[in-house]
Design a protein around this motif. Sequence first.
Motif, PDB file in Angstrom:
ATOM      1  N   GLY A 174       8.447   1.329  -4.407  1.00 20.87           N
ATOM      2  CA  GLY A 174       8.865  -0.033  -4.074  1.00 20.87           C
ATOM      3  C   GLY A 174       7.688  -0.925  -3.732  1.00 20.87           C
ATOM      4  O   GLY A 174       7.589  -2.067  -4.190  1.00 20.87           O
ATOM      5  N   THR A 175       6.775  -0.389  -2.915  1.00 26.67           N
ATOM      6  CA  THR A 175       5.638  -1.198  -2.474  1.00 26.67           C
ATOM      7  C   THR A 175       4.741  -1.567  -3.657  1.00 26.67           C
ATOM      8  O   THR A 175       4.337  -2.725  -3.817  1.00 26.67           O
ATOM      9  N   GLU A 176       4.448  -0.591  -4.517  1.00 26.21           N
ATOM     10  CA  GLU A 176       3.589  -0.882  -5.674  1.00 26.21           C
ATOM     11  C   GLU A 176       4.295  -1.813  -6.659  1.00 26.21           C
ATOM     12  O   GLU A 176       3.655  -2.676  -7.258  1.00 26.21           O
ATOM     13  N   ALA A 179       4.178  -5.276  -5.205  1.00 27.19           N
ATOM     14  CA  ALA A 179       2.803  -5.778  -5.229  1.00 27.19           C
ATOM     15  C   ALA A 179       2.377  -6.186  -6.635  1.00 27.19           C
ATOM     16  O   ALA A 179       1.820  -7.271  -6.845  1.00 27.19           O
ATOM     17  N   CYS A 180       2.653  -5.325  -7.615  1.00 24.06           N
ATOM     18  CA  CYS A 180       2.213  -5.609  -8.988  1.00 24.06           C
ATOM     19  C   CYS A 180       2.986  -6.776  -9.603  1.00 24.06           C
ATOM     20  O   CYS A 180       2.404  -7.633 -10.274  1.00 24.06           O
ATOM     21  N   GLY A 362      -2.523  -3.461  -7.005  1.00 24.31           N
ATOM     22  CA  GLY A 362      -2.856  -4.438  -8.045  1.00 24.31           C
ATOM     23  C   GLY A 362      -4.111  -5.219  -7.700  1.00 24.31           C
ATOM     24  O   GLY A 362      -4.436  -5.420  -6.539  1.00 24.31           O
ATOM     25  N   GLY A 363      -4.833  -5.661  -8.756  1.00 25.54           N
ATOM     26  CA  GLY A 363      -6.055  -6.436  -8.522  1.00 25.54           C
ATOM     27  C   GLY A 363      -7.080  -5.591  -7.782  1.00 25.54           C
ATOM     28  O   GLY A 363      -7.322  -4.442  -8.129  1.00 25.54           O
ATOM     29  N   ARG A 364      -7.663  -6.182  -6.720  1.00 27.90           N
ATOM     30  CA  ARG A 364      -8.674  -5.423  -5.956  1.00 27.90           C
ATOM     31  C   ARG A 364      -8.074  -4.780  -4.724  1.00 27.90           C
ATOM     32  O   ARG A 364      -8.812  -4.283  -3.876  1.00 27.90           O
ATOM     33  N   ASP A 365      -6.768  -4.849  -4.603  1.00 29.93           N
ATOM     34  CA  ASP A 365      -6.130  -4.369  -3.377  1.00 29.93           C
ATOM     35  C   ASP A 365      -5.607  -2.946  -3.558  1.00 29.93           C
ATOM     36  O   ASP A 365      -4.915  -2.656  -4.528  1.00 29.93           O
ATOM     37  N   ALA A 366      -5.926  -2.096  -2.602  1.00 34.90           N
ATOM     38  CA  ALA A 366      -5.392  -0.729  -2.617  1.00 34.90           C
ATOM     39  C   ALA A 366      -5.630  -0.117  -1.244  1.00 34.90           C
ATOM     40  O   ALA A 366      -6.482  -0.586  -0.479  1.00 34.90           O
ATOM     41  N   VAL A 367      -4.856   0.910  -0.928  1.00 34.75           N
ATOM     42  CA  VAL A 367      -5.142   1.741   0.247  1.00 34.75           C
ATOM     43  C   VAL A 367      -5.033   3.191  -0.220  1.00 34.75           C
ATOM     44  O   VAL A 367      -4.143   3.532  -0.988  1.00 34.75           O
ATOM     45  N   SER A 368      -5.975   4.027   0.202  1.00 30.02           N
ATOM     46  CA  SER A 368      -5.973   5.426  -0.228  1.00 30.02           C
ATOM     47  C   SER A 368      -6.374   6.318   0.930  1.00 30.02           C
ATOM     48  O   SER A 368      -7.058   5.881   1.853  1.00 30.02           O
ATOM     49  N   LYS A 369      -5.912   7.574   0.845  1.00 26.83           N
ATOM     50  CA  LYS A 369      -6.254   8.523   1.895  1.00 26.83           C
ATOM     51  C   LYS A 369      -6.596   9.867   1.258  1.00 26.83           C
ATOM     52  O   LYS A 369      -5.868  10.845   1.426  1.00 26.83           O
ATOM     53  N   PRO A 370      -7.700   9.918   0.459  1.00 26.58           N
ATOM     54  CA  PRO A 370      -8.051  11.205  -0.147  1.00 26.58           C
ATOM     55  C   PRO A 370      -8.610  12.144   0.922  1.00 26.58           C
ATOM     56  O   PRO A 370      -9.452  11.737   1.718  1.00 26.58           O
ATOM     57  N   MET A 371      -8.108  13.375   0.947  1.00 30.00           N
ATOM     58  CA  MET A 371      -8.588  14.395   1.904  1.00 30.00           C
ATOM     59  C   MET A 371      -8.599  13.877   3.351  1.00 30.00           C
ATOM     60  O   MET A 371      -9.481  14.229   4.142  1.00 30.00           O
TER      61      MET A 371
END
Length: 455
Positions: A174-176, A179-180, A362-371
């Motif tokens: 839903g969030t993606e 956003a997109c 989308g664009g330059r926006d993202a949040v990530s939590k690798p490891m």
Amino acid sequence: MARPKILVVGAGFAGVGAVRRLERNLGRDEADIALVTPFSYQLYLPLLPQVASGILTPQSIAVSLRRSRRYRTRIIPGGAVGVDTRSKVCVVRTITDEMVNEPYDYIVLAPGSITRTFDIPGLVENARGMKTLAEAAYVRDHVIAQLDLADASHDPVERESRLQFVVVGGGYAGTETAACLQRLTSAALCRYPRLDPKLIKWHLIDIAPKLMPELGEKLGDSAQRILRDRGIEISLGVSIAKAGPEEVTFTDGRVVPCRTLIWTAGVVASPLIGTLGAETVRGRLAVTPEMTLPGADGVFALGDAAAVPDLTKGEEGAVCPPTAQHAMRQGVRAADNVIASIRHRPLTPYKHKDLGLVVDLGGRDAVSKPMGIELRGMPAQAVARGYHWSALRTNVAKTRVLTNWLLNAVAGDDFVRTGFQSRKPATLRDFEYTDAYLSPDELRDQIADAMPQHH
């Protein structure tokens, strides 16, 4: 001795992971492999919101199953609608609506999940999902059509309802999606000079108190802030009370004039699971850590449709979440266990530690939590896209996706409708075939009718 028949149901991450492993590690004379799927591609589901917003073409995330170098699996074009574990028969409804009985020696059940709906008046008639390639392509056409119609309309009430969009579900999908698609409609403004930018409103609502709680407090708040700064209205603790073709009523009493309701409020296991008459855990098949179904010979179940115990958690009753990461690895382990069964060797339990999460806004926006490392902005975007790109199974798919990303970054969005399914009703039921499954009585009759044929 006839070769054993292995039947894999579903061409998602779990099913395709299993098929590829079986093709690689089983000799041609050891077993025959068949795969039941309505489409001969694996859909790379996490990138669906980018198809809906036109960043990627539909073909780029539909990874062909017939391109594999070791391709020898018989593809049965249809959907499994019932499984009788006693007589070892799977009933398949083909894409031409014929019923076919497929006998098996080993069955790998990976039918995935469908969109979870609730008994909300008007929901199944008026909401669109984000679960299939056709839905994503349809939603894109529909959103652009709203812009075209609002631009052409002289009625301010109609214009307002066409330019409000509601997305239900604050998980990743839903969030993606919100956003997109919000980026798409705001980029469209320069092409639609007659539209008032203040009229375009995106609402993201969820009954939960937080967006994407799996991300943790800080990253979840960052994602919310990014979306709110873009003008997406986020309402938490709120759901839909009723849905009409031209307005949506929220549970807090607000009535929003809107012609676009996108429903991504969770998933439930495929209705196929209900036809086995086996024990379930919250609708998913209760299986052993080796992914076998207790009391049923030769039945393995995995992915979204199975409650596979999560041995890394060390908690009683913990099961693996329904993510692509687990499904891909379960597919490989289940295939190894099928091969071990054929060769009379011991089975191995499934164990995998979560590698983290990526959310592309989308664009330059993202949040990530690798490891467990929290990232925002361009570094998070690089990790998110890098992860998705490396997880695509074929070089052709990787090249297509990369080319699409580059083209979109340089040339911007296009506002082209394909006219796809524009004259047909497009309900969740139509896209996900949820009314195609057999009842226990129909399953018994279907198998009894054909019994003399295989004896």
